[in-house]
Design an enzyme around this catalytic site. Structure first.
Site, PDB file in Angstrom:
ATOM      1  N   LYS A 150       0.831  -1.211   0.000  1.00 29.95           N
ATOM      2  CA  LYS A 150       0.000   0.000   0.000  1.00 29.95           C
ATOM      3  C   LYS A 150       0.866   1.262   0.000  1.00 29.95           C
ATOM      4  O   LYS A 150       0.636   2.182  -0.789  1.00 29.95           O
ATOM      5  CB  LYS A 150      -0.906  -0.055   1.245  1.00 29.95           C
ATOM      6  CG  LYS A 150      -1.813   1.115   1.444  1.00 29.95           C
ATOM      7  CD  LYS A 150      -2.907   0.777   2.439  1.00 29.95           C
ATOM      8  CE  LYS A 150      -2.488   0.909   3.886  1.00 29.95           C
ATOM      9  NZ  LYS A 150      -2.403   2.301   4.376  1.00 29.95           N
ATOM     10  N   SER A 151       1.869   1.306   0.861  1.00 29.33           N
ATOM     11  CA  SER A 151       2.723   2.509   0.936  1.00 29.33           C
ATOM     12  C   SER A 151       3.422   2.758  -0.389  1.00 29.33           C
ATOM     13  O   SER A 151       3.483   3.897  -0.866  1.00 29.33           O
ATOM     14  CB  SER A 151       3.793   2.335   2.023  1.00 29.33           C
ATOM     15  OG  SER A 151       3.234   2.421   3.295  1.00 29.33           O
ATOM     16  N   SER A 202       7.402  10.172  11.508  1.00 27.99           N
ATOM     17  CA  SER A 202       6.326   9.848  10.574  1.00 27.99           C
ATOM     18  C   SER A 202       6.833   9.879   9.143  1.00 27.99           C
ATOM     19  O   SER A 202       7.302  10.903   8.654  1.00 27.99           O
ATOM     20  CB  SER A 202       5.175  10.853  10.741  1.00 27.99           C
ATOM     21  OG  SER A 202       4.317  10.805   9.618  1.00 27.99           O
ATOM     22  N   GLN A 207       4.949   9.629   6.668  1.00 27.53           N
ATOM     23  CA  GLN A 207       3.995  10.445   5.911  1.00 27.53           C
ATOM     24  C   GLN A 207       4.415  11.906   5.936  1.00 27.53           C
ATOM     25  O   GLN A 207       4.364  12.594   4.916  1.00 27.53           O
ATOM     26  CB  GLN A 207       2.584  10.270   6.485  1.00 27.53           C
ATOM     27  CG  GLN A 207       2.065   8.849   6.301  1.00 27.53           C
ATOM     28  CD  GLN A 207       0.677   8.656   6.860  1.00 27.53           C
ATOM     29  OE1 GLN A 207       0.121   9.539   7.522  1.00 27.53           O
ATOM     30  NE2 GLN A 207       0.093   7.494   6.600  1.00 27.53           N
ATOM     31  N   ASP A 229       2.645  -0.308  12.242  1.00 25.44           N
ATOM     32  CA  ASP A 229       1.399  -0.904  11.752  1.00 25.44           C
ATOM     33  C   ASP A 229       1.185  -2.326  12.276  1.00 25.44           C
ATOM     34  O   ASP A 229       0.079  -2.859  12.193  1.00 25.44           O
ATOM     35  CB  ASP A 229       1.378  -0.897  10.216  1.00 25.44           C
ATOM     36  CG  ASP A 229       1.236   0.521   9.670  1.00 25.44           C
ATOM     37  OD1 ASP A 229       0.764   1.402  10.415  1.00 25.44           O
ATOM     38  OD2 ASP A 229       1.601   0.738   8.505  1.00 25.44           O
ATOM     39  N   ARG A 261      -6.655  -2.818  10.427  1.00 26.54           N
ATOM     40  CA  ARG A 261      -5.577  -3.587  11.066  1.00 26.54           C
ATOM     41  C   ARG A 261      -6.059  -4.266  12.355  1.00 26.54           C
ATOM     42  O   ARG A 261      -5.595  -5.339  12.714  1.00 26.54           O
ATOM     43  CB  ARG A 261      -4.350  -2.708  11.325  1.00 26.54           C
ATOM     44  CG  ARG A 261      -3.763  -2.160  10.032  1.00 26.54           C
ATOM     45  CD  ARG A 261      -2.268  -2.041  10.003  1.00 26.54           C
ATOM     46  NE  ARG A 261      -1.885  -1.386   8.759  1.00 26.54           N
ATOM     47  CZ  ARG A 261      -1.668  -2.000   7.601  1.00 26.54           C
ATOM     48  NH1 ARG A 261      -1.756  -3.318   7.518  1.00 26.54           N
ATOM     49  NH2 ARG A 261      -1.351  -1.327   6.512  1.00 26.54           N
TER      50      ARG A 261
HETATM   51  C1  S3P Z   1       2.717   5.135   6.121  1.00 28.26           C
HETATM   52  C2  S3P Z   1       3.369   5.541   7.246  1.00 28.26           C
HETATM   53  C3  S3P Z   1       2.908   5.215   8.608  1.00 28.26           C
HETATM   54  C4  S3P Z   1       1.927   4.049   8.607  1.00 28.26           C
HETATM   55  C5  S3P Z   1       0.897   4.161   7.551  1.00 28.26           C
HETATM   56  C6  S3P Z   1       1.525   4.278   6.172  1.00 28.26           C
HETATM   57  C7  S3P Z   1       3.231   5.582   4.822  1.00 28.26           C
HETATM   58  O1  S3P Z   1       2.267   6.350   9.138  1.00 28.26           O
HETATM   59  O2  S3P Z   1       1.310   3.936   9.860  1.00 28.26           O
HETATM   60  O3  S3P Z   1       0.052   3.019   7.559  1.00 28.26           O
HETATM   61  O4  S3P Z   1       2.827   5.029   3.785  1.00 28.26           O
HETATM   62  O5  S3P Z   1       4.076   6.487   4.803  1.00 28.26           O
HETATM   63  P1  S3P Z   1       3.133   7.485   9.875  1.00 28.26           P
HETATM   64  O6  S3P Z   1       4.306   7.723   9.026  1.00 28.26           O
HETATM   65  O7  S3P Z   1       2.293   8.704   9.972  1.00 28.26           O
HETATM   66  O8  S3P Z   1       3.451   6.894  11.216  1.00 28.26           O
END
Ligand code: S3P
Length: 434
Positions: free
Chosen positions: A5-6, A149, A151, A320, A393
């Site tokens: 997914k990421s 993070s 993200q 996760d 999850r």
């Molecule tokens: C993700 C980063 C994680 C993870 C999320 C997907 C990503 O979040 O929990 O399911 O794809 O960069 P955070 O980076 O905010 O912790």
């Protein structure tokens, strides 16, 4: 395993920003990644499915058009936070919103650096809906992340693509590095390395904008976070043997498998090779008769009493998988204690509360902390009614719990697994013997 997914989110967004048509193989069928595709379409990107491939006609970094209405990111934090980095550098305004869960999650962490770069963003007290008034070009910044993070890191790097100069992100804890890898795969120069003397484990990633780049063909590795449920179930069910191929084994994502190994469970990664700048391999797992932690305690007495500790710098690399690790912890000698994981409270649900509540419903002894939980070990779980609070999850972790429990487990609203893994129950059915 279905596509990660990421990596799928990043492949879609970076392909949209590239010039020319990219082909993405094994793109995730998750609702989260579909949200990313529908937002990109609203921004004028043409996307065609060809079997399990996706063709994305990139518009280049100047080619997005202002959408006709708010962009709906559904349940997907990754869609909202990463896309915000791209939208901050456009010369139009965009509203991004999502479902009730996403609208309750913290967005101030992205608003602050994007405003420092010159975007103007209004929000509902730090939460979505966000109205992003882009600025072209953005100002480059050097930013030390206040929260671990990937993200947030990715959001700032995406904004850096449209900044005039070098944008640098410093992180004090390792988070997944798919954005850096994917940008390199598209031949965008990214600098990265240690950021001493800021912190023991500090590192940086930097990008010099404005960056222009061409389309590529990409293969998305199988999702290791989805594989984790199968690995845990097979490891805990005596007599099981399972092999998962084409799984992404990026070092920032494999810690869950390593932890299972440290618990004495029979899990190995073999045949690792690179695909689209990401390592992929085969994961093999065998169900053990009896699990004992391999922790190096001095006396057998201590083994009885001490839970396995998950805390500190490793937490972001397991983030996760923590609800699942709590379920696994209920089966091992000494149990498990997870700390420094306050971020779990602001995921798709409050995952500390949801994990504690459902483990208790299955008969486990659980102590909840602000930043984690402790679960007593060697518990015979009993089947129960599980409320995953709409969180994919939690639903999958408790499906694994249901497999090892005595009696029937009933997962409410089980279709929420589609947020990351719509194939979950069908695939599980294909490997579980009755
Ligand atoms: C993700 C980063 C994680 C993870 C999320 C997907 C990503 O979040 O929990 O399911 O794809 O960069 P955070 O980076 O905010 O912790």
């Amino acid at each position: 395993m279905p596509g990660d997914k990421s990596v799928s989110h990043r492949a879609a967004m970076i392909s949209a920003l590239a010039e020319g048509t990219s082909r993405i193989r094994n793109f995730s069928a998750s609702a989260d990644c579909n949200a990313t595709l529908s937002c990109l379409r609203e921004l004028g990107v043409s996307i065609v499915r060809e079997g399990s491939d996706l063709l994305i006609h990139g518009v280049g970094s100047d080619g997005f058009r202002g959408p006709g209405g708010p962009l709906d990111c559904g349940n997907s934090g990754t869609t909202m936070r990463l896309l915000a980095g791209i939208l901050a550098g456009q010369d139009f305004a965009t509203t991004v919103t999502g479902d009730e869960s996403l609208r309750s999650r913290p967005m101030a962490r992205i608003i602050e650096p994007l405003q420092m770069m010159g975007a103007s963003i209004s929000s509902n007290d730090g939460r979505a809906p966000l109205v992003i008034h882009g600025h072209k070009p953005l100002e480059p910044i050097s930013y030390e992340m206040p929260v671990a993070s990937a993200q947030l890191k990715s959001c700032i790097l995406f904004a850096g693509l449209n900044a005039n100069g070098r944008t640098e992100v410093i992180e004090n804890e390792v988070t997944r590095d798919h954005t850096e890898r994917m940008l390199r795969e598209f031949a965008v120069p990214i600098e990265s390395g240690d950021a001493e003397p800021k912190g023991e484990k500090a590192s940086f990633a930097a990008i010099t904008g404005p960056a222009r780049f061409l389309a590529r063909d990409i293969s998305v590795p199988g999702d290791i976070s989805s594989a984790a449920y199968f690995v845990a179930a097979a490891a805990l069910l005596p007599g099981s043997s399972l092999q998962l191929s084409e799984v992404g084994v990026n070092p920032t994502r494999v810690l869950f498998l390593k932890q299972l190994g440290a618990l004495g469970l029979d899990v190995e990664i073999v045949g690792v090779r690179e695909k689209s700048n990401e390592p992929v391999g085969v994961v093999r797992v065998r169900g053990a008769e009896r699990q004992t932690p391999s922790a190096k305690f001095d006396s057998p007495m201590m083994v009885q009493r001490l839970p396995m500790m998950i805390q500190g710098l490793i937490v972001p690399q397991l983030i996760d998988e923590l609800p699942l690790l709590a379920v696994v912890g209920s089966q091992i000698e000494g149990g498990i204690e997870i700390r420094d994981a306050g971020e779990l409270r602001v995921k798709e649900s409050d995952r500390i509360a949801a994990t504690a509540m459902n483990l208790k419903a299955m008969g486990a002894e659980v102590v909840e902390f602000d930043d984690g939980l402790r679960v007593s070990g060697q518990t015979q779980l009993r089947g129960a009614k599980i409320d995953p609070r709409g969180d994919h999850r939690i639903a999958m972790a408790f499906t694994v719990a249901g497999l090892i429990a005595q009696g029937e487990t009933d997962i409410e609203d089980a279709e929420c697994v589609g947020v990351s893994f719509p194939e979950f129950f069908e695939l599980l059915d294909s490997v579980v013997e009755r």
